[in-house]
Design a protein around this motif. Structure first.
Motif, short mmCIF file in Angstrom:
data_model
loop_
_atom_site.label_atom_id
_atom_site.label_comp_id
_atom_site.label_asym_id
_atom_site.label_seq_id
_atom_site.Cartn_x
_atom_site.Cartn_y
_atom_site.Cartn_z
N LEU A 1 48.67 68.33 50.20
CA LEU A 1 48.65 66.92 49.83
C LEU A 1 47.44 66.20 50.42
O LEU A 1 46.83 65.35 49.77
CB LEU A 1 49.94 66.23 50.29
CG LEU A 1 50.03 64.72 50.08
CD1 LEU A 1 49.96 64.38 48.60
CD2 LEU A 1 51.29 64.17 50.70
N ALA A 2 47.06 66.55 51.64
CA ALA A 2 45.94 65.88 52.31
C ALA A 2 44.63 66.00 51.54
O ALA A 2 43.75 65.16 51.69
CB ALA A 2 45.76 66.44 53.72
N ASN A 3 44.52 67.02 50.69
CA ASN A 3 43.29 67.25 49.94
C ASN A 3 43.40 66.89 48.45
O ASN A 3 42.48 67.11 47.69
CB ASN A 3 42.85 68.71 50.09
CG ASN A 3 42.67 69.07 51.54
OD1 ASN A 3 42.06 68.33 52.30
ND2 ASN A 3 43.23 70.20 51.94
N ALA B 1 47.30 62.87 42.48
CA ALA B 1 48.54 62.52 43.19
C ALA B 1 49.38 61.56 42.33
O ALA B 1 50.59 61.75 42.18
CB ALA B 1 48.23 61.90 44.55
N ALA B 2 48.73 60.56 41.77
CA ALA B 2 49.43 59.60 40.91
C ALA B 2 50.00 60.29 39.68
O ALA B 2 51.14 60.04 39.27
CB ALA B 2 48.49 58.46 40.51
N GLN C 1 58.67 68.70 48.89
CA GLN C 1 57.27 69.10 48.88
C GLN C 1 56.92 69.62 50.26
O GLN C 1 57.16 68.96 51.26
CB GLN C 1 56.41 67.88 48.49
CG GLN C 1 55.02 68.21 48.04
CD GLN C 1 54.07 68.51 49.16
OE1 GLN C 1 53.94 67.75 50.11
NE2 GLN C 1 53.42 69.64 49.07
N LEU C 2 56.37 70.82 50.32
CA LEU C 2 56.06 71.48 51.59
C LEU C 2 54.55 71.66 51.72
O LEU C 2 53.89 72.06 50.76
CB LEU C 2 56.75 72.85 51.65
CG LEU C 2 58.24 72.85 51.31
CD1 LEU C 2 58.75 74.28 51.18
CD2 LEU C 2 59.03 72.08 52.34
N TYR D 1 49.26 72.89 45.72
CA TYR D 1 50.14 71.75 45.90
C TYR D 1 51.18 71.71 44.79
O TYR D 1 50.85 71.88 43.61
CB TYR D 1 49.32 70.45 45.92
CG TYR D 1 50.20 69.23 46.05
CD1 TYR D 1 50.66 68.83 47.28
CD2 TYR D 1 50.60 68.53 44.93
CE1 TYR D 1 51.49 67.73 47.41
CE2 TYR D 1 51.43 67.42 45.04
CZ TYR D 1 51.87 67.04 46.28
OH TYR D 1 52.71 65.96 46.40
N HIS D 2 52.44 71.49 45.15
CA HIS D 2 53.50 71.37 44.15
C HIS D 2 54.71 70.63 44.71
O HIS D 2 54.92 70.59 45.91
CB HIS D 2 53.93 72.73 43.60
CG HIS D 2 54.44 73.70 44.62
ND1 HIS D 2 53.60 74.35 45.52
CD2 HIS D 2 55.68 74.15 44.88
CE1 HIS D 2 54.33 75.15 46.29
NE2 HIS D 2 55.60 75.05 45.91
#
Length: 147
Positions: A60-62, A68-69, A95-96, A108-109
């Motif tokens: 998520l940080a990247n 993301a939206a 979300q992990l 990311y998922h």
């Protein structure tokens, strides 16, 4: 004290990257220019869907803000379809980030699971019946299209 790597390197050979490249089949629920939603083949409950961005990032940080939206908007559509198809209000959103949290595919998922946290099965224990996944994917896709 061990140093924690805040930026997990992206592996272009992960299963989700291969799905995005068209190298591995999947049961699609929804797709747009920034996201893909599909059935988890090792679900924790019936109707378990994964939503991924088309941006290749593990964490998520990247994740770029527009992706993301888009992931959140796709998740909203899928959740509305899950509520309709499974006639339930409760949907687990999970979300992990990183191996220490339990992330096993480093793309990311978000997991969207129509279940109660108290009834949630273990992940990656058994593969679901492919025809059942295909049928559920069609039902969810139809519910999204009808919305």
């Amino acid at each position: 004290m061990t140093e924690v790597n805040q930026k997990t390197a992206y592996d272009d050979n992960n299963i989700f990257a291969k799905m995005l490249d068209g190298d591995i089949p999947y049961h699609k629920v929804y797709e747009d220019d920034k996201t893909l939603a599909f059935m988890d083949i090792m679900p924790q409950a019936k109707g378990h869907v994964l939503v991924i961005p088309k941006q290749k990032t593990a964490d998520l940080a990247n994740l770029e803000p527009e992706y993301a939206a888009a992931v959140l908007m796709t998740s909203k559509k899928v959740m509305q379809a899950q509520r309709k198809v499974f006639e339930r209000e409760g949907i687990i959103q999970m979300q992990l980030n990183g191996a220490q949290s339990g992330q096993t595919v480093f793309h990311y998922h978000i997991h969207l699971i129509p279940s109660s946290i108290h009834e949630l099965g273990r992940h990656a224990v058994a593969q679901a019946d492919q025809s059942e996944l295909a049928n559920i994917a069609k039902q969810l896709a139809a519910a999204i299209n009808d919305a």
